[in-house]
Design a protein around this motif. Structure first.
Motif, PDB file in Angstrom:
ATOM      1  N   LYS A  93       0.802  -1.180   0.031  1.00  5.40           N
ATOM      2  CA  LYS A  93      -0.075   0.230   0.071  1.00  5.40           C
ATOM      3  C   LYS A  93       0.817   1.341  -0.015  1.00  5.40           C
ATOM      4  CE  LYS A  93      -3.454   2.328   2.674  1.00  5.40           C
ATOM      5  NZ  LYS A  93      -4.048   2.874   3.917  1.00  5.40           N
ATOM      6  N   SER A  94       0.667   2.169  -0.835  1.00  2.00           N
ATOM      7  CA  SER A  94       1.379   3.426  -1.049  1.00  2.00           C
ATOM      8  C   SER A  94       1.043   4.408   0.160  1.00  2.00           C
ATOM      9  CB  SER A  94       1.220   3.944  -2.271  1.00  2.00           C
ATOM     10  OG  SER A  94       1.882   5.294  -2.381  1.00  2.00           O
ATOM     11  N   ILE A  95       1.929   4.721   0.999  1.00  2.00           N
ATOM     12  CA  ILE A  95       1.818   5.497   2.170  1.00  2.00           C
ATOM     13  C   ILE A  95       2.183   6.984   1.623  1.00  2.00           C
ATOM     14  CG2 ILE A  95       2.226   6.140   4.506  1.00  2.00           C
ATOM     15  CD1 ILE A  95       0.744   3.415   4.113  1.00  2.00           C
ATOM     16  N   VAL A  96       3.389   7.178   1.036  1.00  5.96           N
ATOM     17  CA  VAL A  96       3.933   8.244   0.491  1.00  5.96           C
ATOM     18  C   VAL A  96       4.255   8.182  -1.226  1.00  5.96           C
ATOM     19  CG1 VAL A  96       5.989   9.767   0.771  1.00  5.96           C
ATOM     20  CG2 VAL A  96       4.904   8.760   2.787  1.00  5.96           C
ATOM     21  N   PRO A  97       3.999   8.945  -1.709  1.00 10.18           N
ATOM     22  CA  PRO A  97       4.196   8.856  -3.293  1.00 10.18           C
ATOM     23  C   PRO A  97       5.785   8.724  -3.335  1.00 10.18           C
ATOM     24  CG  PRO A  97       2.890  10.839  -2.763  1.00 10.18           C
ATOM     25  CD  PRO A  97       3.259  10.292  -1.623  1.00 10.18           C
ATOM     26  N   ALA A  98       6.057   7.571  -4.208  1.00 12.93           N
ATOM     27  CA  ALA A  98       7.335   7.082  -4.652  1.00 12.93           C
ATOM     28  C   ALA A  98       8.320   8.281  -5.192  1.00 12.93           C
ATOM     29  CB  ALA A  98       7.476   6.155  -5.765  1.00 12.93           C
ATOM     30  N   GLY A  99       7.928   9.097  -5.764  1.00 13.43           N
ATOM     31  CA  GLY A  99       8.286  10.466  -6.222  1.00 13.43           C
ATOM     32  C   GLY A  99       8.756  11.446  -5.321  1.00 13.43           C
ATOM     33  N   TRP A 100       7.856  11.309  -4.223  1.00 11.80           N
ATOM     34  CA  TRP A 100       8.407  12.262  -2.896  1.00 11.80           C
ATOM     35  C   TRP A 100       9.656  11.548  -2.298  1.00 11.80           C
ATOM     36  CZ3 TRP A 100       8.068  16.795  -1.314  1.00 11.80           C
ATOM     37  CH2 TRP A 100       8.444  16.931   0.053  1.00 11.80           C
ATOM     38  N   ILE A 101       9.490  10.218  -1.972  1.00 10.79           N
ATOM     39  CA  ILE A 101      10.904   9.494  -1.412  1.00 10.79           C
ATOM     40  C   ILE A 101      12.005   9.887  -2.451  1.00 10.79           C
ATOM     41  CG2 ILE A 101      11.905   7.223  -0.834  1.00 10.79           C
ATOM     42  CD1 ILE A 101       9.593   8.199   0.729  1.00 10.79           C
ATOM     43  N   ALA A 102      12.029   9.794  -3.606  1.00 11.03           N
ATOM     44  CA  ALA A 102      12.810  10.143  -4.600  1.00 11.03           C
ATOM     45  C   ALA A 102      13.486  11.424  -4.412  1.00 11.03           C
ATOM     46  CB  ALA A 102      12.556   9.748  -6.084  1.00 11.03           C
ATOM     47  N   LYS A 103      12.534  12.407  -4.326  1.00 15.02           N
ATOM     48  CA  LYS A 103      12.955  13.795  -4.125  1.00 15.02           C
ATOM     49  C   LYS A 103      13.718  14.229  -2.778  1.00 15.02           C
ATOM     50  CE  LYS A 103      11.958  17.684  -6.513  1.00 15.02           C
ATOM     51  NZ  LYS A 103      13.183  18.095  -7.323  1.00 15.02           N
ATOM     52  N   MET A 104      13.013  13.615  -1.874  1.00 16.70           N
ATOM     53  CA  MET A 104      13.682  13.540  -0.458  1.00 16.70           C
ATOM     54  C   MET A 104      15.214  13.328  -0.446  1.00 16.70           C
ATOM     55  SD  MET A 104      11.134  12.201   2.513  1.00 16.70           S
ATOM     56  CE  MET A 104      12.290  12.690   3.889  1.00 16.70           C
ATOM     57  N   THR A 105      15.508  12.137  -1.231  1.00 18.61           N
ATOM     58  CA  THR A 105      16.873  11.745  -1.294  1.00 18.61           C
ATOM     59  C   THR A 105      17.757  12.171  -2.425  1.00 18.61           C
ATOM     60  OG1 THR A 105      16.305   9.732  -2.601  1.00 18.61           O
ATOM     61  CG2 THR A 105      16.161   9.485  -0.123  1.00 18.61           C
ATOM     62  N   ASP A 106      17.152  13.057  -3.173  1.00 22.23           N
ATOM     63  CA  ASP A 106      17.940  13.853  -4.140  1.00 22.23           C
ATOM     64  C   ASP A 106      18.976  14.902  -3.283  1.00 22.23           C
ATOM     65  OD1 ASP A 106      16.986  12.732  -6.410  1.00 22.23           O
ATOM     66  OD2 ASP A 106      15.695  14.268  -6.891  1.00 22.23           O
TER      67      ASP A 106
END
Length: 162
Positions: free
Chosen positions: A57-70
């Motif tokens: 189940k998606s809790i946080v959009p995958a794009g947001w996780i990627a953005k956080m770690t950029d």
């Protein structure tokens, strides 16, 4: 804390979230003092391993996780409230205004994709998606903490495990 519990902590399967306030009855200190159990920190690490999903189940959009770690434009070792292991920095300062307060890394991280949450007294949550690794470090305050030591020791110890 109610919002954090409802929108993130409970969907992760965690208990209630606890934050400290900037003053009695004030606002949550969003830059520090998020209190959680070790198990809940592992759940947060799992969220990062699974691109924002837990149990399918998606809790946080995958794009947001990627953005956080950029990397941020101001600091290649920092994203959105998360530290990055690469590029190697032997002495990570918390700010340009107080470079004397810093954390060392005696060697480059062995997992280039390692990201980590930095808590007071060297409490950490390290995550490497490439290594399928989550490390939660709690314990006594350690102002001389070496950020690369623990995750590198684990990577070395598990290199040949299948």
């Amino acid at each position: 804390a109610r919002y954090l519990s409802r929108e993130l902590w409970h969907p992760l399967g965690a208990g209630d979230a606890y934050v400290t306030l900037d003053r009695p009855g004030g606002m949550a200190r969003t830059f520090a003092s998020l209190l959680a159990t070790p198990e809940d920190w592992v759940r947060v690490g799992t969220l990062f391993l699974n691109d924002g999903a837990v149990g399918g189940k998606s809790i946080v959009p995958a794009g947001w996780i990627a953005k956080m770690t950029d990397p941020s434009p101001a600091n290649p070792n920092y994203g959105y409230q998360i530290w990055r292991a690469a590029p190697y920095n032997p002495n990570r300062a918390y700010s340009t205004s107080s470079p004397m307060f810093s954390v060392k890394a005696s060697e480059p991280f062995l997992a280039d994709d390692m990201v980590y949450f930095d808590g007071a007294g060297a409490r950490r949550v390290y995550v490497s998606k490439a290594r399928n690794l989550i490390v939660v470090r709690l314990g006594d305050n350690d102002i001389g903490w070496d950020d690369s030591w623990l995750p590198n020791a684990i990577v070395r110890a598990t290199r040949n495990c299948h």
